[in-house]
Design a protein around this motif. Structure first.
Motif, PDB file in Angstrom:
ATOM      1  N   UNK A 110       0.854  -1.197   0.000  1.00 51.19           N
ATOM      2  CA  UNK A 110       0.000   0.000   0.000  1.00 51.19           C
ATOM      3  C   UNK A 110       0.891   1.248   0.000  1.00 51.19           C
ATOM      4  N   UNK A 111       0.257   2.404  -0.192  1.00 54.67           N
ATOM      5  CA  UNK A 111       1.009   3.652  -0.324  1.00 54.67           C
ATOM      6  C   UNK A 111       1.684   4.063   0.982  1.00 54.67           C
ATOM      7  N   UNK A 112       1.108   3.720   2.109  1.00 52.72           N
ATOM      8  CA  UNK A 112       1.732   4.088   3.386  1.00 52.72           C
ATOM      9  C   UNK A 112       3.085   3.408   3.524  1.00 52.72           C
ATOM     10  N   UNK A 113       3.131   2.104   3.247  1.00 53.93           N
ATOM     11  CA  UNK A 113       4.403   1.386   3.311  1.00 53.93           C
ATOM     12  C   UNK A 113       5.390   1.955   2.282  1.00 53.93           C
ATOM     13  N   UNK A 114       4.892   2.298   1.094  1.00 54.40           N
ATOM     14  CA  UNK A 114       5.766   2.861   0.056  1.00 54.40           C
ATOM     15  C   UNK A 114       6.359   4.194   0.504  1.00 54.40           C
ATOM     16  N   UNK A 115       5.539   5.061   1.098  1.00 55.98           N
ATOM     17  CA  UNK A 115       6.017   6.378   1.535  1.00 55.98           C
ATOM     18  C   UNK A 115       7.118   6.235   2.584  1.00 55.98           C
TER      19      UNK A 115
ATOM     20  N   UNK B 132       9.464   5.028  -7.248  1.00 64.41           N
ATOM     21  CA  UNK B 132       8.371   5.431  -6.356  1.00 64.41           C
ATOM     22  C   UNK B 132       7.131   5.808  -7.175  1.00 64.41           C
ATOM     23  N   UNK B 133       7.303   6.642  -8.206  1.00 63.92           N
ATOM     24  CA  UNK B 133       6.154   7.111  -8.995  1.00 63.92           C
ATOM     25  C   UNK B 133       5.469   5.955  -9.709  1.00 63.92           C
ATOM     26  N   UNK B 134       6.262   5.080 -10.313  1.00 59.59           N
ATOM     27  CA  UNK B 134       5.661   3.943 -11.025  1.00 59.59           C
ATOM     28  C   UNK B 134       4.914   3.021 -10.059  1.00 59.59           C
ATOM     29  N   UNK B 135       5.498   2.819  -8.863  1.00 61.25           N
ATOM     30  CA  UNK B 135       4.849   1.935  -7.894  1.00 61.25           C
ATOM     31  C   UNK B 135       3.583   2.575  -7.338  1.00 61.25           C
ATOM     32  N   UNK B 136       3.631   3.851  -7.058  1.00 63.65           N
ATOM     33  CA  UNK B 136       2.422   4.539  -6.579  1.00 63.65           C
ATOM     34  C   UNK B 136       1.312   4.457  -7.612  1.00 63.65           C
ATOM     35  N   UNK B 137       1.672   4.605  -8.884  1.00 61.47           N
ATOM     36  CA  UNK B 137       0.668   4.504  -9.948  1.00 61.47           C
ATOM     37  C   UNK B 137       0.072   3.102  -9.990  1.00 61.47           C
ATOM     38  N   UNK B 138       0.929   2.082  -9.842  1.00 54.76           N
ATOM     39  CA  UNK B 138       0.437   0.703  -9.860  1.00 54.76           C
ATOM     40  C   UNK B 138      -0.490   0.442  -8.682  1.00 54.76           C
TER      41      UNK B 138
END
Length: 828
Positions: free
Chosen positions: A525-530, A560-566
């Motif tokens: 999820x985005x929280x873990x990514x951030x 980061x951007x590609x993963x957030x988009x996915x």
């Protein structure tokens, strides 16, 4: 050391009698021979300079026969012929006064002078004339010496934890001990009058240890050498009896002892200089105390306890003092007498202290404070509190890793990581890290990032997987400090996976949508990514500032951007290659309008390229390529263009030429000869048999390329190289530090059937011309490089190449042959 000084004393006195003593002429001696500086203290390492002052009487007062210039020259030449390297000066008393008043270094040398031979009265006259009541009064001397130390520390970036510290000049080194002695002698006449018994023992023990290290350095190098260079570290570790034990190298044990010694000496230097400041600068006025609370007050801008027994009676104050400093940023620190009390009481931080809910709440309050987190964690480490509160942290204090990648000890690196996270959080540093700052600003609980930073490397040196062991420590800490189950799981996941983002970005082909989908699935999820993104940036930048560059920053941001988009599309709805290709073509076509490339030309050009081309390049790069190639009609022509590629964080060198096996080797050899670092390479073969290669390069120090002349030089050199049949040889030597290491070459190959290619992972020692050598092997084995991920980690490289043979993965036999060829070519 004392015996060496005594032996040299005898030689100097004999030379004095032979060349300078006037008594053989029946006259009283008129010249004094004086030892100054370190020799004046009676400290002489094997290759230290022997500093001498030839003190002559004023010409107007001269009595008896004085030595001639010839006598002085013969005296100096005799000592040199004896093998004694002297630094000498000839002065009258008046000249000593003038020179000492103008130069604090000369004043310091004279303060440590010692009469070797000649009239005592003349020597005493010089000492009296250059004393504190005549030149450099104690207050001025103190201020000048503090400024001198600050400038010296700044040259070493205010840290003693450099990879190759200077035993004499680095913070915590011998010069810091001498600094204490100089100030004490200038004001008190004797150092012992100002130290407690334990401080004096600690100072003596630290000096004795550093003397032994410096003495050994001189012995093993056969010259005056104060730097603990890598190859010297190995020799000294063996000389001092350290041996490799399991996962702990002998050299790492030796250096941990060294670093822990200078930590103690740095702390002692801080305490004593502050005490000197109190006595010398503020000694004439009674200190005014400003109450802070029932336990603490401020005096002369420093925090102190009201009751000397406070830490013993209320141990929680050992943490409260750091929290108060966060809340009172106008204070300069802890008052010296209170530091003494704190150091005496720090053993009160035991299991009972750590289990106390009030103390746990205080520690979390420090991590949640809006200001001063890094400063106070550093202060807690310097005073030995942090390592006692978190025992696992105490085990990494002063622990080094014997390589060029990790520039600092593990504890210093850890605090740099927390410091970098804090920089992301503070608006005044937003220009420095705009993207990371924006991501950090969205974190709901920044203290979770700080805790992950504190624990991500805390298990280094224990053996086993430090990420897994550190995750266990982090879980225990979070549970004990009241974090929720979700928060604890997040911190544990971050510690366990703190290398995931950097390894994915630097070793995998993130132009492949499947790789992005796999990474997004691991993140969840985005929280873990951030949280993972800011921790990764802080970690890599804090590992070695020389290895953090614009390319890595942009690479991490791209992932980061590609993963957030996915993640926003949903893991059940991954984007496919066809969609990405169409998107890139559409955006690039719009950009091509500014280059005046019409649709017919564009379609003709793009029909030559496979889909991988549009996956591996950004729309801006595709449009730029189109503008260059639109007018290129000749099949055998070579096109080389160079431009800044801000979206890649480096400079793009674009080569379009007829495909041949040695093209990669020729291009990389030329870029290496230009002292450029290749950080990324992407090579596509079009349907007409030509190769379109893009190399992302930086200067060899990691900085971006600048200047029209430099860009033109790169373009001309690469263009000329592509006309040759074979690559030019790279003849420059590897840097000294790299030559101190031996990295065994490791090669592994695997199939990437999804993309129809073979993956070659290579670990070997870094050296000039390495990529060209690898390219030659690929060419000889009939392999074509499609993509290359170039990663340098200190003295070694960890490169990944994506290759094909006849547009297909290599067979098992071909892979085995390639591995053998690489091992043979690259060796040890």
């Amino acid at each position: 050391m004392r015996e060496r000084a005594a032996a040299v004393d005898e030689v100097c006195r004999a030379a004095y009698v032979r060349f300078l003593d006037s008594r053989h002429k029946g006259a009283a001696p008129t010249v004094a021979l004086v030892a100054v500086g370190g020799y004046g203290r009676g400290e002489l390492h094997p290759y230290s300079d022997v500093d001498l002052l030839v003190l002559v009487p004023d010409p107007s007062r001269r009595e008896g026969a004085a030595p001639t210039v010839g006598n002085l020259e013969a005296f100096v030449a005799f000592l040199w012929d004896c093998g004694i390297e002297i630094g000498h000066s000839v002065r009258t008393v008046a000249q000593c006064v003038t020179d000492a008043a103008a130069d604090i270094t000369i004043a310091t040398n004279l303060m440590e002078s010692r009469l070797l031979a000649g009239p005592v009265a003349l020597f005493d006259e010089m000492r009296a004339a250059t004393g504190p009541d005549r030149v450099w009064p104690a207050r001025e001397f103190f201020a000048a010496k503090v400024a001198e130390q600050q400038a010296r520390h700044a040259r070493f970036h205010d840290t003693a934890y450099k990879l190759e510290p200077n035993v004499k000049e680095s913070p915590g080194g011998l010069r810091d001990i001498q600094m204490i002695g100089w100030v004490a002698k200038r004001h008190y006449g004797d150092l012992k009058n100002f130290l407690t018994a334990s401080e004096y023992r600690q100072l003596q023990a630290g000096q004795d240890y550093l003397w032994r290290v410096r003495f050994a350095l001189h012995v093993v190098t056969g010259r005056r050498e104060d730097r603990l260079l890598f190859d010297h570290q190995l020799k000294l570790a063996r000389l001092f009896g350290y041996e490799d034990v399991g996962h702990s190298l002998g050299v790492e044990q030796f250096m941990q002892k060294y670093y822990r010694t200078i930590i103690e000496l740095s702390r002692l230097n801080e305490v004593l200089l502050q005490l000197f400041q109190e006595a010398i600068v503020h000694g004439d006025t009674a200190p005014a105390a400003e109450p802070i609370n029932a336990r603490f007050e401020a005096v002369n801008g420093f925090l102190q306890v009201k009751d000397p027994a406070l830490f013993e009676e209320q141990p929680s104050a050992l943490l409260e003092i750091f929290h108060l400093l966060q809340q009172r940023p106008e204070l300069n620190g802890v008052r010296a007498e209170t530091i003494r009390l704190l150091l005496q009481a720090r053993d009160r931080v035991d299991d009972a202290f750590r289990a106390d809910p009030a103390n746990r709440a205080l520690f979390m309050a420090i991590l949640r404070e809006s200001e001063g987190i890094t400063n106070e964690l550093r202060r807690m480490n310097r005073y030995g509190i942090l390592g006692r509160y978190i025992p696992a942290f105490g085990r990494i204090v002063g622990r080094m890793q014997y390589d060029l990648f990790h520039a600092y000890t593990v504890d210093e690196h850890t605090l740099f990581v927390v410091g970098n996270l804090r920089r992301f959080a503070l608006p005044r540093f937003r220009d420095e890290f705009p993207f990371a700052g924006d991501v950090f600003a969205a974190l709901p609980k920044p203290e979770l990032a700080y805790i992950a930073g504190l624990f991500h490397d805390i298990a280094k040196g224990r053996g086993g997987d430090h990420s897994e062991l550190g995750a266990e420590d982090a879980e225990e800490f979070c549970a004990a400090h009241g974090l929720s189950g979700y928060e604890t799981r997040l911190v544990v996941w971050l510690v366990r996976n703190h290398l995931l983002l950097s390894m994915t970005a630097q070793k995998r082909d993130i132009s492949d949508p499947q790789i992005i989908h796999e990474f997004a699935t691991q993140v969840g999820d985005e929280a873990h990514l951030d949280y993972l993104f800011v921790l990764t940036c802080a970690d890599v930048r804090g590992t070695n500032p020389d290895l953090w560059n614009s390319w890595k920053r942009m690479l991490f941001e791209d992932l980061y951007r590609q993963t957030r988009r996915a993640l926003r599309r949903g893991l059940a709805n991954p984007i496919d290659k066809d969609g990405l290709v169409a998107e890139t073509r559409m955006t690039a076509a719009a950009l091509c309008e500014q280059y005046q490339v019409n649709d017919e030309t564009l379609n003709t050009l793009w029909a030559r390229f496979p889909d991988e081309y549009f996956l591996q390049h950004t729309p801006d790069e595709v449009a730029w390529h189109a503008s260059v190639l639109a007018d290129e009609l000749t099949r055998d022509s070579v096109v080389v263009m160079v431009r800044q590629a801000s979206e890649r964080g480096g400079t793009a060198v674009f080569v379009h030429a007829y495909q041949d096996a040695a093209a990669f080797a020729r291009a990389t050899a030329t870029l290496d000869r230009l002292r450029l670092t290749v950080v990324d390479a992407r090579l596509i073969r079009d349907r007409d048999g030509r190769s379109l290669a893009t190399y992302i390069v930086l200067e060899d120090d990691g900085t971006p390329i600048s200047g029209r002349d430099r860009i033109d030089e790169i373009r001309r050199s690469v263009h000329a190289a592509m006309q040759r049949d074979t690559p030019q040889a790279v003849t420059r030597r590897a840097p000294r530090q790299m030559r101190a290491f031996r990295t065994p070459t490791q090669v592994s190959t695997s199939d990437d059937l999804h993309n129809g290619r073979t993956v070659v992972e290579l670990v070997t020692g870094d050296r000039p011309g390495l990529l060209a050598e690898i390219g030659k092997v690929f060419a000889a084995c009939g392999a074509r490089v499609q993509n290359a991920k170039i990663t340098t980690v200190g003295e070694r490289v960890e490169d990944v190449f994506f290759i094909t043979a006849n547009d297909a993965p290599l067979t098992a036999e071909a892979q085995a042959a390639l591995e053998a060829a690489l091992l043979a070519a690259l060796g040890d």
